[in-house]
Design a protein around this motif. Structure first.
Motif, mmCIF file in Angstrom:
data_model
loop_
_atom_site.group_PDB
_atom_site.id
_atom_site.type_symbol
_atom_site.label_atom_id
_atom_site.label_comp_id
_atom_site.label_asym_id
_atom_site.label_seq_id
_atom_site.Cartn_x
_atom_site.Cartn_y
_atom_site.Cartn_z
ATOM 1 N N UNK A 180 -19.548 23.091 3.567
ATOM 2 C CA UNK A 180 -18.277 22.821 2.903
ATOM 3 C C UNK A 180 -17.146 23.609 3.529
ATOM 4 N N UNK A 181 -16.014 23.616 2.854
ATOM 5 C CA UNK A 181 -14.830 24.293 3.366
ATOM 6 C C UNK A 181 -14.401 25.430 2.459
ATOM 7 N N UNK A 182 -14.592 26.678 2.877
ATOM 8 C CA UNK A 182 -14.072 27.808 2.105
ATOM 9 C C UNK A 182 -12.558 27.682 1.951
ATOM 10 N N UNK A 183 -12.062 27.955 0.746
ATOM 11 C CA UNK A 183 -10.651 27.719 0.473
ATOM 12 C C UNK A 183 -10.022 28.928 -0.197
ATOM 13 N N UNK A 184 -8.961 29.446 0.381
ATOM 14 C CA UNK A 184 -8.268 30.593 -0.189
ATOM 15 C C UNK A 184 -7.530 30.228 -1.462
ATOM 16 N N UNK A 185 -7.651 31.059 -2.487
ATOM 17 C CA UNK A 185 -6.944 30.805 -3.746
ATOM 18 C C UNK A 185 -5.433 30.800 -3.543
ATOM 19 N N UNK A 186 -4.951 31.595 -2.597
ATOM 20 C CA UNK A 186 -3.511 31.624 -2.323
ATOM 21 C C UNK A 186 -3.026 30.267 -1.835
ATOM 22 N N UNK A 187 -3.821 29.645 -0.979
ATOM 23 C CA UNK A 187 -3.460 28.323 -0.465
ATOM 24 C C UNK A 187 -3.544 27.254 -1.553
ATOM 25 N N UNK A 188 -4.524 27.386 -2.435
ATOM 26 C CA UNK A 188 -4.652 26.440 -3.557
ATOM 27 C C UNK A 188 -3.437 26.564 -4.472
ATOM 28 N N UNK A 189 -3.035 27.794 -4.767
ATOM 29 C CA UNK A 189 -1.877 28.015 -5.637
ATOM 30 C C UNK A 189 -0.624 27.381 -5.057
ATOM 31 N N UNK A 190 -0.397 27.608 -3.767
ATOM 32 C CA UNK A 190 0.788 27.035 -3.126
ATOM 33 C C UNK A 190 0.716 25.511 -3.123
ATOM 34 N N UNK A 191 -0.469 24.963 -2.900
ATOM 35 C CA UNK A 191 -0.631 23.503 -2.923
ATOM 36 C C UNK A 191 -0.310 22.941 -4.304
ATOM 37 N N UNK A 192 -0.761 23.617 -5.350
ATOM 38 C CA UNK A 192 -0.501 23.150 -6.718
ATOM 39 C C UNK A 192 0.991 23.129 -7.019
ATOM 40 N N UNK A 193 1.697 24.182 -6.612
ATOM 41 C CA UNK A 193 3.144 24.243 -6.840
ATOM 42 C C UNK A 193 3.860 23.154 -6.051
ATOM 43 N N UNK A 194 3.465 22.978 -4.795
ATOM 44 C CA UNK A 194 4.078 21.944 -3.954
ATOM 45 C C UNK A 194 3.897 20.564 -4.569
ATOM 46 N N UNK A 195 2.706 20.287 -5.058
ATOM 47 C CA UNK A 195 2.417 18.991 -5.668
ATOM 48 C C UNK A 195 3.225 18.812 -6.952
ATOM 49 N N UNK A 196 3.252 19.847 -7.790
ATOM 50 C CA UNK A 196 4.001 19.756 -9.044
ATOM 51 C C UNK A 196 5.473 19.483 -8.785
ATOM 52 N N UNK A 197 6.049 20.182 -7.807
ATOM 53 C CA UNK A 197 7.457 19.983 -7.485
ATOM 54 C C UNK A 197 7.714 18.568 -6.981
ATOM 55 N N UNK A 198 6.847 18.051 -6.138
ATOM 56 C CA UNK A 198 7.020 16.717 -5.583
ATOM 57 C C UNK A 198 6.882 15.645 -6.652
ATOM 58 N N UNK A 199 5.964 15.852 -7.595
ATOM 59 C CA UNK A 199 5.740 14.845 -8.628
ATOM 60 C C UNK A 199 6.943 14.671 -9.554
#
Length: 289
Positions: A180-199
């Protein structure tokens, strides 16, 4: 923009708190402020705070314990996000929630696409899938972000476990047939904010998305990478999953196709080796203070 976050001390919620600025106000809710086993309380919290968007970074993540306590896992992983999504739909604001590769059967070697057939192998995956389905059924503006192998300098995770064990032992056995793909929580957090803003401006982008670190690797090779970058001399011997039995079956194939996330939001798969460098730097800094 005001974003309300369910979760406070977890890996992603901790990183979300660190993203707050004067223009991006982030309020996190701990268990005292929002009981995730009480769906009505979760909905009430959204009404009370009246945010511009909501991110659910809280979950029942004890995969093995869920096999014996599926009822509680369902309250937190399915009923709570269902109520959150409905409250957001009623207010006309975006709702972003984090899910998992465990909603899939974990077979084969092809990366999972967002709309591939699901087939969770255990209670954790079943409850997370139920949450996904409830969020979609609420009918508002929403995104489910499935991720995998979350790591950070906070809380309990594979990186911190390997650092502890590697300092204690000269050799470790680690499973090498789960990919699988190890994923940094920092990157997940930024992705969530980016998605929320775009939506906010593009609600038509509502849907299922994948986000995981690259390149895909095994737990054993991930451990080797951790030791190499941290300067720990510890030999890693790969073993099959059958030699490390757990109450809940782990997926062998956690590869995730993240191209839809990139196409819709411009979010690329982060390199887990870069994320690991940052995590190790943070841990070193905290040890020095």
């Amino acid at each position: 923009m005001d974003i309300l976050v369910f979760g406070h001390s977890g890996q992603v919620a901790t990183e979300l708190r660190m993203l707050a600025t004067d223009k991006l106000r982030i309020t996190t809710l701990d268990r005292a402020a929002a009981d995730l086993t009480d769906a009505a309380a979760c909905a009430a919290a959204i009404s009370k705070h009246a945010p511009d968007a909501v991110i659910n970074a809280a979950a029942y993540t004890a995969v093995d314990r869920a096999e014996e306590d599926e009822a509680t896992a369902r309250l937190i992983n399915a009923d709570a996000p269902a109520a959150m999504a409905q409250a957001c739909a009623d207010r006309g604001i975006p709702f972003v929630t984090i899910s998992t590769d465990y909603v899939f059967a974990g077979d084969g070697d092809t990366p999972w696409q967002p709309h591939d057939p699901t087939g969770p192998m255990g209670a954790y995956g079943r409850t997370k899938l139920a949450g996904e389905q409830a969020v979609a059924a609420a009918g508002g503006t929403w995104a489910v972000l499935r991720t995998s192998w979350v790591v950070s300098a906070h809380g309990n995770n594979f990186v911190k476990t390997m650092l502890r064990l590697g300092a204690e032992r000269d050799m470790l056995t680690v499973v090498d047939d789960q990919i699988g793909g190890p994923t940094g929580a920092a990157e997940i957090a930024l992705a969530c904010v980016t998605i929320a803003q775009k939506l906010v401006t593009a609600p038509e982008l509502s849907g299922l998305y994948h986000f995981a670190g690259a390149p895909d690797t095994s737990w054993a090779d991930f451990a080797r990478g951790i030791f190499e970058k941290s300067g720990i001399e510890c030999e890693v011997t790969g073993i099959p999953s059958r030699d490390y039995p757990t109450p809940a079956t782990r997926p062998l194939n956690s590869r995730m196709d993240c191209s839809k996330t990139t196409a819709s939001f411009g979010i690329k798969r982060p390199d887990w080796r870069t994320s690991l460098d940052e995590i190790l730097a943070q841990l070193a800094q905290s040890d020095a203070t």
